[in-house]
Design an enzyme around this catalytic site. Structure first.
Site, PDB file in Angstrom:
ATOM      1  N   GLU A   1      -9.121  -1.254   6.057  1.00  0.00           N
ATOM      2  CA  GLU A   1      -7.998  -1.486   7.081  1.00  0.00           C
ATOM      3  C   GLU A   1      -8.188  -2.217   8.042  1.00  0.00           C
ATOM      4  OE1 GLU A   1      -6.021   2.273   7.197  1.00  0.00           O
ATOM      5  OE2 GLU A   1      -3.597   0.621   7.871  1.00  0.00           O
TER       6      GLU A   1
ATOM      7  N   GLN B   1       1.059  -1.368   0.315  1.00  0.00           N
ATOM      8  CA  GLN B   1      -0.542  -0.344  -0.122  1.00  0.00           C
ATOM      9  C   GLN B   1       1.100   1.241  -0.102  1.00  0.00           C
ATOM     10  OE1 GLN B   1      -1.653   0.834   3.668  1.00  0.00           O
ATOM     11  NE2 GLN B   1      -3.410   1.830   3.109  1.00  0.00           N
ATOM     12  N   GLY B   2       0.390   1.975  -1.391  1.00  0.00           N
ATOM     13  CA  GLY B   2       1.839   3.341  -1.348  1.00  0.00           C
ATOM     14  C   GLY B   2       0.446   4.652  -0.383  1.00  0.00           C
TER      15      GLY B   2
ATOM     16  N   GLU C   1      -3.521   9.879  18.707  1.00  0.00           N
ATOM     17  CA  GLU C   1      -3.440  11.380  18.748  1.00  0.00           C
ATOM     18  C   GLU C   1      -4.755  11.669  17.738  1.00  0.00           C
ATOM     19  OE1 GLU C   1      -0.550  10.481  19.700  1.00  0.00           O
ATOM     20  OE2 GLU C   1       0.083  11.102  20.657  1.00  0.00           O
TER      21      GLU C   1
ATOM     22  N   SER D   1       1.534   6.328   2.688  1.00  0.00           N
ATOM     23  CA  SER D   1       2.464   7.590   3.562  1.00  0.00           C
ATOM     24  C   SER D   1       3.053   7.791   3.113  1.00  0.00           C
ATOM     25  CB  SER D   1       2.682   6.894   4.456  1.00  0.00           C
ATOM     26  OG  SER D   1       1.756   6.530   5.597  1.00  0.00           O
TER      27      SER D   1
END
Lengths: 393, 368
Positions: free
Chosen positions: A244, A126-127, A376, A129
């Site tokens: 996901e 999975q590209g 966060e 980030s």
């Protein structure tokens, strides 16, 4: 309200359990990364799962899946975790790329890719980030420029699990640099064997190279290898991210339950100040607290599942699961090492707990609150989407 | 697998919320706080008429014949409304013991009295050391007409408005529970931080009761009443936490500083996200434990103890952070937050604190 399996659920659970018991590779350890030595075993294992009809459990039957209900998928992931079966090699393909292709792909694309995802013949990564686009994924800069019947891709991706053995990549690239950041992105299917693709393993603090950096230099991607329309990639990426987590929460809660059981067993046989650690009041308090948190995960998951099954809409409980799991799992890892004392410093050897696996798990757990949405970001999501608070900024 | 409520349970929740929104407002709670006895007769009558005291009592004994899931639904709602009535002390502390007592005329009298609301019952367990599950000094001895009880009970919730006290006292090599008319004892209310739920000292100076008033022995009860009590308090804590979360979210949307609603600052919004996490987790624990108790599953005790721990965490964290989110106004007497804070603190420290219940969890998970 009834937490027991129905007769049909119990029968399904038994089928899964029996099959896993009879077929899982012997001596396989759950959860360890995809190291070179394990790839062959994992490929064989996935083929076996596929032959047994357990790959793509939730995929519709027409695409080679089992068409299993949500509750069956949950039962499978619980039993899978309980059996400590090795990880599914093509997890990105089955869990993310496949469902997205099913939702947005052309008939040709479905025909071309889906079977080979299930059998594990083609491994996916999975590209998404990038060095400058982590939590703020929309800031990605990898570009894809149309040239004739191709896109020319340039850029860098990072934290890419499985890239070192992947055949294909679901890649987000910017196709319109002038559009607002979420509007100019396209969703490409990229052959990892194309000229100009370079993969460099990225060693983690565990010492393993579970993921990678990917560099794309003038990589030519056929125009047909786009999912959906040009500049509509962000919407499609949301489908991927929705998948996901899937029923992962149930597997994680089951795994955590198992690990807590191991922690208790360890505390019984490890001496601390001359008596078994299990008799130490502070150790007992922490074990109890972890039990309460792990059960909260399991029960929150069940409530979310019932909400989805009754209304079709996920309730607020679901988004809480990952946050709770990451934070608890880190504490669980810390306690496991602390109970061991100096033996918790050994990455192997008979003096180490479970030949160093706990050290590995502890180190690995530091990533839990970073991967798949940092704690966060999850709190932002809960605040904004569940509690309806105004967006920060 | 199904973790949802039935239509009847949803209806029960809805109607309770409506009644409480009208009858159990913060203004009512304040009036009860300031009153001499901390008790509102007309509010109690409303509760009694609705049958709320008999939710978990069998129909044959005058109750509604429902279970602990329904009881938890009601108590979550009364917690949400900081109900200023001796409801939790009756259904949460006393009722579990009575339900599990030896079948007989006395048990029936108590159950029917509780179900109708005519009888308020308080549990007199702890003594001056404040220990919950420890040896007792109060002792009963067999006498000609029954038993004579000698001792001093402290921290007895709502004793001053109760008709009957369930006095736990040593008897031979075990302990026993006696139903003692409150009028036969000397009750002194103590200044209590939640003045809608006062604690009292109860003196029993050689009180003699008939032998039919021995309703249960320690060995026969075991931990079962404690499971139910832990569950009920956890349900109340969940309701309290839910309500202050809602108040805080509302406030964070409206209150502006630096030209923005304070809820847009992550220092605030992340607190609220954590409040939600703990509150939802407590709720999941509560209803699982209620179901486990109703079904008598082997893990019912563990589920109840876990619910208690989760409830304490949610109540404590949510009420404390709610004050922080509200800033100065949240610290005023005029603002209602301290009513919830007081209730959460009461729930936290009464009937065994988090340390006591984590130890109980540890005991159960280490044994398997």
């Amino acid at each position: 309200m009834d937490f027991r399996d129905t007769a049909a659920e119990a029968a399904f659970r038994k089928d899964v359990r029996d099959w896993l018991e009879a077929n899982k590779p012997s001596g396989a350890v759950a959860g360890l990364g995809v190291t070179e030595g394990r790839v062959g075993m994992l490929r064989t294992w996935q083929r076996k799962l596929h032959e047994g009809g357990w790959a793509g459990l939730g995929w519709p039957k027409e695409y080679g899946g089992r068409g299993a209900s949500l509750i069956e998928q949950v039962i499978f992931s619980q039993e899978y975790a309980r059996a400590k079966a090795p990880s599914i090699l093509n997890v990105i393909g089955i869990g993310m790329a496949g469902p997205t292709i099913i939702a947005h792909g052309t008939d040709e694309q479905k025909h071309r890719y889906l079977d080979k995802i299930l059998s594990g013949e083609e491994i996916w990564c999975q590209g998404f980030s990038e060095p400058g686009a982590g939590s703020d994924l929309g800031a990605l800069r990898t570009s894809a420029v149309v040239e004739g019947d191709s896109f020319i891709v340039n850029g860098q991706k990072v934290w890419t699990t499985l890239a070192h053995i992947a055949d294909w990549c679901i890649l987000l690239a910017r196709t319109d640099p002038t559009a607002p950041k979420h509007k100019g992105i396209s969703y490409l299917l990229v052959d990892m064997h194309s000229p100009g693709v370079e993969v460099r393993p990225l060693r983690q603090m565990t010492g393993e190279a579970e993921f990678n950096e990917m560099f794309f230099t003038d990589v030519r991607v056929p125009r047909d290898n786009i999912l959906g329309d040009v500049n509509d990639g962000w919407r499609i990426a949301m489908t991927t991210l929705l998948h996901e987590r899937g029923t992962l929460g149930f597997a994680l809660a089951t795994q955590a339950e198992i690990v807590l059981g191991e922690a208790i067993a360890l505390a019984k046989k490890t001496l601390k100040a001359g008596r078994p650690a299990i008799e130490d009041p502070l150790v007992r308090q922490r074990l109890a607290q972890l039990h309460v948190e792990i059960q909260a995960m399991r029960l929150n998951n069940y409530r979310a599942l019932t909400t989805v099954m009754r209304t079709g809409i996920p309730g607020p409980e679901g988004s809480l699961g990952k946050l709770l799991w990451s934070e608890s799992n880190k504490r669980l890892g810390e306690l496991m090492l602390e109970i061991q004392g100096p033996a918790g410093l050994l990455e192997g050897s008979g003096y180490a707990g479970d030949n160093g696996e706990w050290v590995y798990r502890h180190f690995r757990s530091r990533a839990n609150s970073i991967e798949a949405g940092t704690s966060e970001i999850l709190r932002n999501i809960i605040a904004e989407r569940v509690l309806g608070l105004p967006k920060h900024k | 697998m199904d973790f949802g409520f039935t239509e009847e349970q949803e209806l029960l929740r809805k109607s309770a919320r409506e009644v409480l929104a009208e009858r159990s407002t913060p203004a009512v709670a304040r009036a009860v706080m300031e009153s001499e006895t901390g008790f509102d007769e007309s509010l109690w009558k409303t509760i009694a008429e609705l049958g709320w005291c008999g939710v978990a009592i069998p129909e044959a004994e005058g109750g509604l014949g429902l279970g602990w899931v329904e009881q938890a639904v009601l108590v979550e709602e009364t917690g949400r409304a900081v109900l200023p009535a001796p409801y939790l002390s009756t259904v949460g502390l006393a009722l579990p013991v009575v339900l599990l007592a030896e079948p007989g005329e006395m048990r029936s009298r108590l159950l029917q009295g509780i179900a109708s609301g005519e009888m308020r019952v308080a549990l007199a367990l702890t003594e001056e050391d404040g220990e919950w599950f420890a040896p007792l000094k109060a002792a009963a001895t067999k006498s000609v007409n029954g038993y004579t009880i000698e001792g001093r009970k402290v921290f007895v919730a709502d004793a001053h408005v109760a008709h009957e006290l369930l006095v736990v006292a040593r008897l031979d090599d075990d302990f026993a529970v006696f139903a003692v008319p409150a009028a036969d004892t000397a009750i002194t209310p103590l200044p209590t931080l939640d003045r809608t739920r006062r604690l009292s000292e109860v003196r029993l100076d050689g009180v003699t009761v008939g032998s039919e008033r021995l309703i249960a022995s320690g060995k026969s009860l075991g931990w079962r009443p404690a499971d139910r009590t832990a569950l009920v308090i956890a349900a109340e804590q969940t309701g309290v936490a839910q309500r202050v979360l809602e108040m805080s979210v509302q406030y964070a949307k409206e209150r502006e500083q630096f030209g923005k609603p304070i809820g847009s600052f992550q220092a605030i919004s992340h607190k609220l996200a954590d409040m939600l996490l703990l509150t939802e987790s407590a709720r999941s624990h509560v209803y699982y434990a209620a179901w486990a108790i109703d079904e008598g599953t082997p893990d019912a005790s563990l589920a109840a103890a876990s619910a208690r721990v989760a409830g304490i965490e949610a109540g404590r964290f949510a009420t404390a952070e709610a004050i922080q989110v509200h800033g100065g106004i949240g610290f005023t007497y005029e603002h209602d937050l301290h009513l919830f804070y007081r209730r959460a603190k009461w729930d936290e420290l009464y009937y065994g604190d988090a340390t006591v219940w984590r130890e109980r969890v540890a005991e159960l998970i280490a044994a398997t």
